[in-house]
Design an enzyme around this catalytic site. Sequence first.
Site: not given
Ligand code: BG6
Length: 497
Positions: A154, A183-184, A188, A241, A246
């Site tokens: 992304k 999309d990480h 999860k 973002d 997400h």
């Molecule tokens: C990222 C964003 O994709 O996800 C960041 O660019 C954010 O701004 C992060 O901090 C949050 O990820 P997680 O897994 O820590 O909730």
Amino acid sequence: SKTDHQLLVIFGASGDLTARKLVPALFNLYVARQLPENFAVLGVSRSPMSDEEFRDRVVEKSPYLEKRLDDLREDYIKRFSSRFFYEDVGGSYEDSYGPLKERIDRINVQMGTRGNYIFYLSTPPVLYKTIAAKLAEQDLNKQVEGWRRLIVEKPFGYSLDSAKELNQGLQQYFNEKQIYRIDHYLGKETVQNLLVTRFSNSIFEPLWNRNYIHHVEITNAEQVGVEKRGGYYDKSGAVRDMFQNHLLQIVSLVVMEPPISNRPEDIRNEKVKALKSLRVMKSEEELHQNTIRGQYVASEVDGVKVKGYREEEGVDPISTTETYAAIKFYVDNWRWEGVPFYVRTAKRMPTKVTEVVIHFKTPHHQIFKDVGMDNKDNKLIIRIQPNEGMMIKFGVKVPGQGFKVERANLDFYYSSLAETYVMQAYERLLLDAMQGDATLYARADEVEAAWEFVDPILGYWKKGANVRMYGYAAGVWGPEHADELIEGLGYWRNPGE
Ligand code: BG6
């Protein structure tokens, strides 16, 4: 399932993501013996660096590899790092693809990776199309002796138009089946568990609709500010973002209809349908009533001074980029008609937490009058992070005379499943792509459907002058005004309060 021998080529290898996320994920997979026997990584970036320098930087001297394994660690690290190689492609990512191809061929032979290549693009997105085109010039997109896959990070586009353009650009050179949009959040466990909660429990699915659900609330909060990413963030903001990707992914899993099987395309088809059924806000009045944006201002948290967003490095001092967004919307389909969804995301909140709350309707006929405001509805709280798990809130009788009702909790924590190793998001997603499983990756039409919903909001906010930007102090739950979004209840459920 089986993981083929393969070579992972990372573009943007000198960047943060490689060191912080990708290499640690690969290391954990290596330690867990999940990597194929013949496996290599080729880092690609602009500036020249030797293999040794690259190994030092991302593996041997990495502060990010997990400190486990004690004695074995050194040994493991040495063997792991011997699989890393590096090659530069010049300043603009446009030259040297001939030599890159030759290097790939040599490593392929030396490491026995059988022509199976993943190209992982972790460069600024403006380069994605160029890189895809250059790879194609070298026939590196063609699946002749082995398979070829392309993973893209992304942000996927900046708007609907740019996302479409990017999709078309990539699809000129790779077919959709070869493209993995990461999309990480989908990596999860608790996000994936939304599917299992809904579709493997007859105590939930029959209630999962407008007849029983009053509203849905999703909170994503981070305690940190924009940290060192001001330059990137200021062009992006909370909606681009976090929300477009997400949070709408989470929404799609809450909203979707039951897929006919757990095959990737069956699940992704339903997610697209879900995203397409979000009611796109059209009039300014609707947009005004249902969206709120905010920015954190200079403040003090526990005696410590915290910079305001506009004073952060890389941020325009008169920036109108939001660090807080709260959005109310409806889903136009049979299941969800009339059920409001409230979703918010922000930086500089009191704590880091993500949760989904399903608020059920109150019973049709109340025979117990003595029920506090908070105790009226049954809730299912899905803790995405931290304290991963789920809680059901239900009413019980307060012991004693009369019928007073109080809430009790049924609470499940993933951590109580002792001895289960929970993979980190990047570990899980990388392994899936290595095995050719795209279930947890976003398809082109999914990404476009999400932009379709988001575009008008950003368009409206961009008009600026008459759209209010609320300031909020660090360490509070955003602007108070956001409470007014939630009619009937009048406030958000602030996790931990
Ligand atoms: C990222 C964003 O994709 O996800 C960041 O660019 C954010 O701004 C992060 O901090 C949050 O990820 P997680 O897994 O820590 O909730």
